[in-house]
Design a protein around this motif. Structure first.
Motif, PDB file in Angstrom:
ATOM      1  N   GLN A 131       5.782  33.759  17.163  1.00  0.00           N
ATOM      2  CA  GLN A 131       4.450  33.391  16.657  1.00  0.00           C
ATOM      3  C   GLN A 131       4.122  31.958  17.043  1.00  0.00           C
ATOM      4  O   GLN A 131       2.994  31.644  17.428  1.00  0.00           O
ATOM      5  CB  GLN A 131       4.421  33.510  15.133  1.00  0.00           C
ATOM      6  CG  GLN A 131       3.968  34.882  14.647  1.00  0.00           C
ATOM      7  CD  GLN A 131       4.183  35.050  13.153  1.00  0.00           C
ATOM      8  OE1 GLN A 131       4.325  34.068  12.428  1.00  0.00           O
ATOM      9  NE2 GLN A 131       4.201  36.287  12.710  1.00  0.00           N
ATOM     10  N   ILE A 132       5.110  31.091  16.932  1.00  0.00           N
ATOM     11  CA  ILE A 132       4.885  29.681  17.284  1.00  0.00           C
ATOM     12  C   ILE A 132       4.642  29.557  18.790  1.00  0.00           C
ATOM     13  O   ILE A 132       3.733  28.850  19.215  1.00  0.00           O
ATOM     14  CB  ILE A 132       6.063  28.802  16.813  1.00  0.00           C
ATOM     15  CG1 ILE A 132       6.115  28.806  15.286  1.00  0.00           C
ATOM     16  CG2 ILE A 132       5.927  27.368  17.349  1.00  0.00           C
ATOM     17  CD1 ILE A 132       7.202  27.947  14.669  1.00  0.00           C
ATOM     18  N   GLU A 167       1.055  30.604  19.483  1.00  0.00           N
ATOM     19  CA  GLU A 167       0.076  29.581  19.084  1.00  0.00           C
ATOM     20  C   GLU A 167       0.033  28.452  20.106  1.00  0.00           C
ATOM     21  O   GLU A 167      -1.040  27.937  20.434  1.00  0.00           O
ATOM     22  CB  GLU A 167       0.433  29.007  17.708  1.00  0.00           C
ATOM     23  CG  GLU A 167       0.051  29.932  16.582  1.00  0.00           C
ATOM     24  CD  GLU A 167       0.530  29.427  15.236  1.00  0.00           C
ATOM     25  OE1 GLU A 167       0.310  28.224  14.927  1.00  0.00           O
ATOM     26  OE2 GLU A 167       1.145  30.221  14.486  1.00  0.00           O
ATOM     27  N   PHE A 193       7.209  23.587  14.657  1.00  0.00           N
ATOM     28  CA  PHE A 193       8.256  24.207  13.835  1.00  0.00           C
ATOM     29  C   PHE A 193       8.575  23.318  12.623  1.00  0.00           C
ATOM     30  O   PHE A 193       8.659  23.784  11.487  1.00  0.00           O
ATOM     31  CB  PHE A 193       9.519  24.429  14.675  1.00  0.00           C
ATOM     32  CG  PHE A 193      10.559  25.278  13.990  1.00  0.00           C
ATOM     33  CD1 PHE A 193      10.641  26.638  14.263  1.00  0.00           C
ATOM     34  CD2 PHE A 193      11.449  24.724  13.073  1.00  0.00           C
ATOM     35  CE1 PHE A 193      11.598  27.423  13.624  1.00  0.00           C
ATOM     36  CE2 PHE A 193      12.401  25.508  12.436  1.00  0.00           C
ATOM     37  CZ  PHE A 193      12.474  26.865  12.716  1.00  0.00           C
ATOM     38  N   ILE A 208      15.394  31.735  11.739  1.00  0.00           N
ATOM     39  CA  ILE A 208      14.140  32.474  11.644  1.00  0.00           C
ATOM     40  C   ILE A 208      14.218  33.670  12.583  1.00  0.00           C
ATOM     41  O   ILE A 208      14.993  33.682  13.539  1.00  0.00           O
ATOM     42  CB  ILE A 208      12.872  31.654  11.971  1.00  0.00           C
ATOM     43  CG1 ILE A 208      12.937  31.045  13.361  1.00  0.00           C
ATOM     44  CG2 ILE A 208      12.588  30.614  10.903  1.00  0.00           C
ATOM     45  CD1 ILE A 208      11.551  30.729  13.896  1.00  0.00           C
ATOM     46  N   SER A 209      13.393  34.642  12.276  1.00  0.00           N
ATOM     47  CA  SER A 209      13.411  35.861  13.096  1.00  0.00           C
ATOM     48  C   SER A 209      12.792  35.573  14.455  1.00  0.00           C
ATOM     49  O   SER A 209      12.024  34.623  14.617  1.00  0.00           O
ATOM     50  CB  SER A 209      12.616  36.959  12.395  1.00  0.00           C
ATOM     51  OG  SER A 209      11.249  36.585  12.347  1.00  0.00           O
ATOM     52  N   GLU A 210      13.106  36.438  15.396  1.00  0.00           N
ATOM     53  CA  GLU A 210      12.530  36.314  16.730  1.00  0.00           C
ATOM     54  C   GLU A 210      11.004  36.416  16.644  1.00  0.00           C
ATOM     55  O   GLU A 210      10.284  35.693  17.334  1.00  0.00           O
ATOM     56  CB  GLU A 210      13.097  37.432  17.616  1.00  0.00           C
ATOM     57  CG  GLU A 210      12.636  37.320  19.046  1.00  0.00           C
ATOM     58  CD  GLU A 210      13.407  38.243  19.988  1.00  0.00           C
ATOM     59  OE1 GLU A 210      14.452  38.792  19.597  1.00  0.00           O
ATOM     60  OE2 GLU A 210      12.940  38.401  21.133  1.00  0.00           O
ATOM     61  N   GLU A 211      10.553  37.289  15.776  1.00  0.00           N
ATOM     62  CA  GLU A 211       9.109  37.487  15.621  1.00  0.00           C
ATOM     63  C   GLU A 211       8.424  36.191  15.185  1.00  0.00           C
ATOM     64  O   GLU A 211       7.407  35.788  15.743  1.00  0.00           O
ATOM     65  CB  GLU A 211       8.889  38.593  14.594  1.00  0.00           C
ATOM     66  CG  GLU A 211       7.509  39.195  14.641  1.00  0.00           C
ATOM     67  CD  GLU A 211       7.216  40.043  13.409  1.00  0.00           C
ATOM     68  OE1 GLU A 211       8.172  40.507  12.743  1.00  0.00           O
ATOM     69  OE2 GLU A 211       6.026  40.216  13.127  1.00  0.00           O
ATOM     70  N   LYS A 212       9.014  35.550  14.181  1.00  0.00           N
ATOM     71  CA  LYS A 212       8.416  34.298  13.700  1.00  0.00           C
ATOM     72  C   LYS A 212       8.535  33.188  14.740  1.00  0.00           C
ATOM     73  O   LYS A 212       7.638  32.359  14.877  1.00  0.00           O
ATOM     74  CB  LYS A 212       9.076  33.874  12.385  1.00  0.00           C
ATOM     75  CG  LYS A 212       8.565  34.690  11.218  1.00  0.00           C
ATOM     76  CD  LYS A 212       8.839  34.026   9.889  1.00  0.00           C
ATOM     77  CE  LYS A 212       8.034  34.698   8.792  1.00  0.00           C
ATOM     78  NZ  LYS A 212       8.774  34.756   7.512  1.00  0.00           N
ATOM     79  N   ALA A 213       9.640  33.197  15.433  1.00  0.00           N
ATOM     80  CA  ALA A 213       9.822  32.195  16.494  1.00  0.00           C
ATOM     81  C   ALA A 213       8.748  32.373  17.561  1.00  0.00           C
ATOM     82  O   ALA A 213       8.185  31.395  18.060  1.00  0.00           O
ATOM     83  CB  ALA A 213      11.206  32.335  17.109  1.00  0.00           C
ATOM     84  N   ARG A 236       5.969  23.397  10.007  1.00  0.00           N
ATOM     85  CA  ARG A 236       5.898  24.676   9.300  1.00  0.00           C
ATOM     86  C   ARG A 236       7.090  24.910   8.386  1.00  0.00           C
ATOM     87  O   ARG A 236       6.963  25.475   7.316  1.00  0.00           O
ATOM     88  CB  ARG A 236       5.815  25.801  10.338  1.00  0.00           C
ATOM     89  CG  ARG A 236       5.403  27.116   9.760  1.00  0.00           C
ATOM     90  CD  ARG A 236       4.592  27.908  10.731  1.00  0.00           C
ATOM     91  NE  ARG A 236       3.397  27.216  11.167  1.00  0.00           N
ATOM     92  CZ  ARG A 236       2.608  27.650  12.154  1.00  0.00           C
ATOM     93  NH1 ARG A 236       2.913  28.741  12.809  1.00  0.00           N
ATOM     94  NH2 ARG A 236       1.527  26.983  12.481  1.00  0.00           N
ATOM     95  N   TYR A 237       8.280  24.488   8.832  1.00  0.00           N
ATOM     96  CA  TYR A 237       9.494  24.833   8.080  1.00  0.00           C
ATOM     97  C   TYR A 237      10.196  23.613   7.493  1.00  0.00           C
ATOM     98  O   TYR A 237      11.322  23.713   7.027  1.00  0.00           O
ATOM     99  CB  TYR A 237      10.449  25.634   8.973  1.00  0.00           C
ATOM    100  CG  TYR A 237       9.863  26.973   9.380  1.00  0.00           C
ATOM    101  CD1 TYR A 237       9.816  28.038   8.481  1.00  0.00           C
ATOM    102  CD2 TYR A 237       9.332  27.160  10.653  1.00  0.00           C
ATOM    103  CE1 TYR A 237       9.261  29.259   8.850  1.00  0.00           C
ATOM    104  CE2 TYR A 237       8.778  28.374  11.032  1.00  0.00           C
ATOM    105  CZ  TYR A 237       8.740  29.417  10.114  1.00  0.00           C
ATOM    106  OH  TYR A 237       8.192  30.628  10.479  1.00  0.00           O
TER     107      TYR A 237
END
Ligand SMILES: [Mg+2]
Length: 200
Positions: A60-61, A64, A29, A53-58, A32-33
């Protein structure tokens, strides 16, 4: 409480219990940010809401990291010793129960193996469940849960025959475990081991 003649079913969680996922999460994280978070900053289950950050972006990590599970540090190098000893005792049947999608099953099995945690020696089955609702695992027929999920701690009140060993983590510290009879906070795998052996 069950007698010696019965099997006691254990649900052993992965993230926050076997693997220290949030250490790896914060590293990725931050990269990336351009932030500076550590595991101790993760003080709620939906920490990403505070981190803007959005749940979706959270997630994604998370995905990965699940793909590269081998790189996630194990929580306690001795966990394989404790789990093997628990499983050897015929009274207990530990399953590994994780809220990961099926596509991440292989990297998870590989990561467990890398840390010496092997099916048939340390656990019976690997069960994957949905991550929502957050208390999903409560519907499975386990006697003892070893988990870091605060939602499971709140739900288990209604299942007095079950026990949760709440693995102490920054995101579950707000749970007043002393007020919930069947929730016992544990601070290490040594604690888990001692509790389980005393359960007989
Ligand atoms: Mg967990």
């Amino acid at each position: 409480m069950k007698t010696n003649s019965h099997e006691v079913a254990l649900a052993v969680d992965v993230d926050g219990v076997l693997l220290d996922l949030m250490i790896s999460y914060c590293e990725l994280f931050n990269e990336r940010y351009d932030t500076n978070y550590t595991k101790n900053d993760v003080i709620s289950w939906e920490f990403f809401l505070d981190w803007n950050i959005s749940e979706e972006k959270a997630f994604q990590i998370f995905y990965e990291l699940y793909e590269n599970s081998k790189d996630i540090p194990v929580i306690d190098k001795a966990v394989k010793v404790y789990l093997e000893d628990i499983y050897k005792n015929k009274i207990f049947k530990p399953d590994i129960v994780s809220a990961r999608k099926n596509e991440y099953k292989k990297p998870l099995v590989d990561a467990l193996k890398l840390n010496g945690i092997i099916q048939g020696i340390h656990y019976e089955k690997l069960i994957l469940v949905d991550n929502k609702p957050y208390n999903k695992k409560i519907n499975f027929s386990y006697d003892i849960y070893i988990d870091d999920n605060p939602y499971l701690a709140l739900s288990i009140k209604d299942y007095p025959e079950k026990v949760l060993l709440l693995y102490n983590q920054p995101w579950n510290r707000s749970i007043e475990d002393s007020a919930i009879k069947n929730v016992i906070r544990v601070y290490s795998w040594k604690d888990v081991y001692h509790y389980i052996l005393n359960f007989i």
